[in-house]
Design an enzyme around this catalytic site. Structure first.
Site, PDB file in Angstrom:
ATOM      1  N   GLU A 138      43.748  46.965  41.805  1.00  0.00           N
ATOM      2  CA  GLU A 138      43.003  46.753  40.379  1.00  0.00           C
ATOM      3  C   GLU A 138      44.253  47.523  39.322  1.00  0.00           C
ATOM      4  O   GLU A 138      44.605  48.502  39.490  1.00  0.00           O
ATOM      5  CB  GLU A 138      42.102  47.927  40.411  1.00  0.00           C
ATOM      6  CG  GLU A 138      40.594  47.687  41.325  1.00  0.00           C
ATOM      7  CD  GLU A 138      39.928  46.416  40.866  1.00  0.00           C
ATOM      8  OE1 GLU A 138      40.094  45.846  39.675  1.00  0.00           O
ATOM      9  OE2 GLU A 138      39.110  45.952  41.752  1.00  0.00           O
TER      10      GLU A 138
ATOM     11  N   CYS B 135      42.393  50.814  31.338  1.00  0.00           N
ATOM     12  CA  CYS B 135      42.640  49.581  31.832  1.00  0.00           C
ATOM     13  C   CYS B 135      42.063  48.663  31.229  1.00  0.00           C
ATOM     14  O   CYS B 135      42.643  47.429  30.943  1.00  0.00           O
ATOM     15  CB  CYS B 135      42.423  49.659  33.284  1.00  0.00           C
ATOM     16  SG  CYS B 135      40.625  49.858  33.863  1.00  0.00           S
TER      17      CYS B 135
END
Ligand code: NAD
Length: 494
Positions: free
Chosen positions: A241, A275
């Site tokens: 991720e 993010c």
């Protein structure tokens, strides 16, 4: 430009510091390869016991962990604030979202992973087919600092619910938060099903090289590539991720006021250190002025600081201040204008809300993760032009669309793992929706059914339950059997 590097090593120990005032928060021993290997060994020994508890037993334990985290939330929020500088509101949103996952994963593990019978095939009608998902064993989790509870929990609780034990390397910026989570789980379960190993990148590298059965990494794309390469040595499967540069597209028929409000929150929540944060806005020229007017008015009113009612906290990682300053300087040099703030927006440890307008598509603020309370707003002639620009980067994590007629079409056209329509970041708080990216934003999924399956492997069992109707799986097969197969295949697949 930047202040002292944080965290620090004092007498070989890891010291985490408050980004707001530099005060010491916590001190930990740094785990080297030997300590990491020892933790993995303990995790392996504990895994057999954890698996024996069954799906129902693990569900009971993990739901108790959820309750404990909810009960002690004020303590956790204080620690998160101390190590990251998050505003109380940002910290609360993060823990509330993590609790949704702590609640969901254990409750759905049986449905997603439990043993079930599936249909056999016509020619193998004498067999029954059985499918179940088995844990890998020991999962290594490496986490970032920007969401020190939510991001690792997105792997940890799904991995535990699937029957794995976990060794967790928190970010060196948030070791106390990571330790708090591991201690909470140990307090409830009474066995080390989740252990924290503390340290810097070398400790993470040691975890990749230790005998783990799967590695879940959340962090930057640059580090993810090192983790991927290290894990290839032992063919350890990985879920990565990584970073993003998410775009928000505003079509000509959008609710412009709502688009401005969500763009602001999606971009500046957690001081822009997200993010899936909105970093680029592509707005239709017909509505651009109205959008910018509202965006600038609202962004200019945000309270920056470390007070309990602040809305934009400090930048957690001091060296990121240099990156943000470089992006602003590059945009200014390349002819972009500033609708709010400017190259003087960086005032350590804070960055004041900044809106860059019409930055060239090849400028750093458009192409690279800025990770600060900065939005680039570029005008486009159509939603399709916006899509082309949005999709032009190697990243493909999340994104957002504001449109009335065409929202779903534009959302589907976005090359990203997740997109919101007329909202921002909402997918992260829906446990049923898988979370993850494409391209340089990584691969594999946490959250949802896919997130549970990410931490288990499919085990297929074909069981013969009758005498073979004809000898398909045997050297006794005769010509008449072959003719029968031919006939069957013609009828079935012609
Ligand atoms: P980072 O890559 O610097 O560090 C992440 C973790 O990796 C830390 O625990 C670090 O100690 C460890 N590490 C460093 N070098 C290592 C190595 N060689 N081997 C193994 N581990 C190593 O990232 P960061 O600054 O902590 O986090 C911010 C980044 O994370 C941003 O790029 C952000 O977009 C990304 N992020 C992604 C998601 C997501 O879900 N996609 C979520 C949060 C953050």
């Amino acid at each position: 430009m930047s202040s002292d590097p944080a965290p620090q090593v004092i007498d070989d120990r890891l010291v985490s510091l408050s980004p707001a005032d530099g005060s010491q928060v916590a001190v930990f021993d740094v785990a080297g390869p030997e300590e990491v290997a020892a933790a993995v060994k303990v995790a392996r020994e504990t895994q057999a016991w954890w698996w024996e508890q069954g799906i129902a037993g693990r569900r009971r334990y993990l739901l108790k962990v959820r309750s404990l985290v909810a009960e002690r939330m004020p303590e956790l929020l204080d620690l998160m604030r101390a190590e990251t500088g998050k505003t109380p509101s940002d910290a609360r949103t993060e823990v509330a979202t993590a609790l949704e996952h702590l609640n969901w994963a254990p409750k759905h593990a049986r449905r997603v992973l439990g043993p079930r019978r599936v249909r056999t095939s016509l020619v193998l009608i004498d067999h029954s087919a059985h499918l179940e998902y088995r844990p890998y064993g020991v999962v290594g989790v490496i986490g970032p600092w920007n969401y020190p509870v939510l991001t690792p929990m997105g792997s940890i609780v799904y991995a535990l619910a699937a029957g794995n034990t976990v060794v967790f390397k928190p970010s060196e910026y948030t070791p106390a938060v990571g330790q708090w989570l591991a201690d909470a789980v140990t307090e409830v379960v009474g066995r080390p099903v989740l252990q924290a190993v503390q340290g810097f990148g070398a400790t993470g590298a040691a975890l990749c090289a230790a005998d783990v059965d799967k590695l879940a990494f959340t962090g930057s794309t640059a580090t993810a590539k090192k983790v991927y390469a290290a894990c290839a040595e032992a063919m350890t499967p990985v879920v990565l991720e990584c970073g993003g540069k998410d775009a928000l597209i505003i079509d000509r028929d959008a609710d412009v006021a709502a688009a401005a409000d969500f763009a602001l929150w999606g971009g500046l929540f957690n001081a822009g250190q997200t993010c899936i944060g909105i970093e680029r806005v592509y707005v239709h020229t017909e509505v651009a002025d109205r959008f910018l007017a509202r965006l600038v008015e609202r962004a200019g009113a945000l309270r920056v600081g470390a007070e309990p009612d602040s809305q934009v906290g400090p930048i957690t990682m001091p060296r990121q201040l240099d990156v943000i300053a470089a992006h602003l300087a590059d945009a200014a040099e390349r002819g972009a204008t500033f609708a709010l703030g400017g190259t003087d927006s960086v005032r350590p440890p804070y960055v004041h809300p900044t809106i860059i307008v019409d930055a060239p598509e090849d400028s750093r603020a458009v192409r690279e993760e800025t990770f600060g309370p900065v939005l680039v707003v570029n005008r486009v002639a159509s939603a399709d032009e916006a899509l082309t620009r949005a999709n032009a980067l190697p990243y493909g994590l999340g994104g957002a669309v504001f449109a009335r007629a065409d929202g779903m079409r534009i959302a589907r056209g976005m090359r990203s793992g997740m997109t919101t329509v007329n909202s921002a970041l909402a997918f992260a708080g829906m446990p049923r929706l898988p979370f993850g990216g494409v391209g340089e934003s990584g691969f594999g999924r946490i959250h949802g059914d896919d997130g549970l399956r990410e931490f288990a492997y499919a085990k297929s069992i074909a069981r013969r339950r009758l005498r073979q109707l004809f000898p398909l799986l045997s050297f006794d097969r005769a010509e008449k059997h072959n003719r029968l197969i031919d006939r069957l295949m013609r009828v079935r697949h012609r």
